[in-house]
Design a protein around this motif. Structure first.
Motif, PDB file in Angstrom:
ATOM      1  N   PRO A  43       7.895  -4.371   5.037  1.00 16.41           N
ATOM      2  CA  PRO A  43       7.092  -3.966   6.204  1.00 16.41           C
ATOM      3  C   PRO A  43       6.698  -2.494   6.172  1.00 16.41           C
ATOM      4  O   PRO A  43       5.568  -2.140   6.533  1.00 16.41           O
ATOM      5  CB  PRO A  43       8.022  -4.279   7.387  1.00 16.41           C
ATOM      6  N   ALA A  44       7.609  -1.623   5.736  1.00 19.90           N
ATOM      7  CA  ALA A  44       7.287  -0.193   5.656  1.00 19.90           C
ATOM      8  C   ALA A  44       6.220   0.070   4.597  1.00 19.90           C
ATOM      9  O   ALA A  44       5.296   0.868   4.815  1.00 19.90           O
ATOM     10  CB  ALA A  44       8.549   0.607   5.344  1.00 19.90           C
ATOM     11  N   SER A  73       0.806  -1.220   0.000  1.00 12.60           N
ATOM     12  CA  SER A  73       0.000   0.000   0.000  1.00 12.60           C
ATOM     13  C   SER A  73       0.835   1.263   0.000  1.00 12.60           C
ATOM     14  O   SER A  73       0.300   2.352  -0.228  1.00 12.60           O
ATOM     15  CB  SER A  73      -0.924   0.001   1.229  1.00 12.60           C
ATOM     16  N   GLY A  74       2.130   1.167   0.278  1.00 15.25           N
ATOM     17  CA  GLY A  74       2.991   2.341   0.303  1.00 15.25           C
ATOM     18  C   GLY A  74       3.532   2.681  -1.069  1.00 15.25           C
ATOM     19  O   GLY A  74       3.050   2.194  -2.089  1.00 15.25           O
ATOM     20  N   ASP A  84       3.972  -2.030   3.594  1.00 18.35           N
ATOM     21  CA  ASP A  84       2.717  -2.577   4.118  1.00 18.35           C
ATOM     22  C   ASP A  84       2.060  -1.634   5.121  1.00 18.35           C
ATOM     23  O   ASP A  84       0.835  -1.649   5.297  1.00 18.35           O
ATOM     24  CB  ASP A  84       2.958  -3.944   4.767  1.00 18.35           C
ATOM     25  N   ARG A  85       2.885  -0.816   5.779  1.00 17.93           N
ATOM     26  CA  ARG A  85       2.342   0.183   6.716  1.00 17.93           C
ATOM     27  C   ARG A  85       1.854   1.433   5.989  1.00 17.93           C
ATOM     28  O   ARG A  85       1.345   2.371   6.615  1.00 17.93           O
ATOM     29  CB  ARG A  85       3.404   0.580   7.742  1.00 17.93           C
ATOM     30  N   GLY A  86       2.041   1.482   4.676  1.00 21.37           N
ATOM     31  CA  GLY A  86       1.598   2.620   3.898  1.00 21.37           C
ATOM     32  C   GLY A  86       2.603   3.746   3.817  1.00 21.37           C
ATOM     33  O   GLY A  86       2.264   4.862   3.407  1.00 21.37           O
ATOM     34  N   GLU A  87       3.857   3.486   4.163  1.00 23.79           N
ATOM     35  CA  GLU A  87       4.875   4.519   4.164  1.00 23.79           C
ATOM     36  C   GLU A  87       5.487   4.709   2.773  1.00 23.79           C
ATOM     37  O   GLU A  87       5.370   3.852   1.903  1.00 23.79           O
ATOM     38  CB  GLU A  87       5.978   4.167   5.172  1.00 23.79           C
ATOM     39  N   ALA A  99       4.505   9.698   6.028  1.00 25.82           N
ATOM     40  CA  ALA A  99       5.458   8.877   6.781  1.00 25.82           C
ATOM     41  C   ALA A  99       6.497   8.359   5.795  1.00 25.82           C
ATOM     42  O   ALA A  99       6.146   7.703   4.808  1.00 25.82           O
ATOM     43  CB  ALA A  99       4.745   7.718   7.459  1.00 25.82           C
TER      44      ALA A  99
END
Length: 213
Positions: free
Chosen positions: A90-91, A9-10, A93-96, A40
């Motif tokens: 991971p970043a 999503s990032g 996936d957090r939307g960053e 972010a």
């Protein structure tokens, strides 16, 4: 066979170019600009974006003895596999927004073409290591290798293993980058790295704004 990439999503933005082209400066400016707009942002690099990667970076860039080209390519791929799995995905996936100094295009240019290992083979290795992940945008800071050498000479007295290579090597790397950009114009933004810093930054911001929608 390459794993099918999972779309996160990032936003994944990479900076590429020869040594001395100004990648770090532009990555810092973009990071600050996005942060001011409430995004972010994770700023990272290859090699060296993890503890494991830092150790690999010391080997591939500062080892005093010989490293064969294939071993060098595999070391970069090992760093990439760990870095993408533990930091970048991971970043995303957090939307960053992930802003990264060098990625697989560096391996294709430096090891595939500079070391004459074969661009296709090195690209396949990198994609396998990263499970197929490609950047949403790759900013290529293009600079004549002679001008780049002058910048490095003015900025430092010690060179890493790749920076210390002869002009012919860096000419091959630059040509490889331009070929990669021509093959994927939708992913690449090619910028004249000899232009003023703020002018370069503005071109990058314009493209990033379009990618963000």
């Amino acid at each position: 066979m390459t794993d099918a990439p999972d779309r996160a999503s990032g936003l994944f933005i990479t900076f590429e170019g020869g040594d001395g082209s100004g990648k770090s400066t532009q990555a810092e400016l973009l990071t600050a600009w996005l942060g001011e707009r409430g995004r972010a942002v994770l700023r990272t690099r290859e090699p060296g974006g993890t503890d494991v990667g830092h150790e690999i970076r010391e080997i591939v860039l500062h080892h005093r003895g010989d490293i064969t080209p294939r071993a060098e390519a595999l070391l970069y791929a090992a760093d990439r596999a760990h870095h993408i799995a533990t930091v970048v995905r991971p970043a995303l996936d957090r939307g960053e927004v992930v802003i990264q100094d060098r990625y697989l295009d560096s391996s294709v240019a430096y090891q595939g073409t500079g070391r004459v290992l074969g661009a296709d083979e090195v690209r396949k290795l990198s994609l396998w290591a990263a499970k197929g992940l490609l950047p949403d945008l790759t900013v290529l800071l293009d600079l004549d290798e002679v001008v780049a050498r002058g910048r490095l000479n003015a900025a430092r007295t010690r060179y890493d293993r790749l920076e210390a290579e002869k002009g012919e090597f860096h000419a091959r790397v630059r040509a490889a980058y331009l070929e990669l950009a021509a093959a994927e114009p939708g992913r690449f933004l090619v910028v004249d790295a000899a232009a003023p810093v703020e002018q370069i930054a503005e071109r990058i911001r314009t493209r990033v704004t379009a990618v963000l929608g």
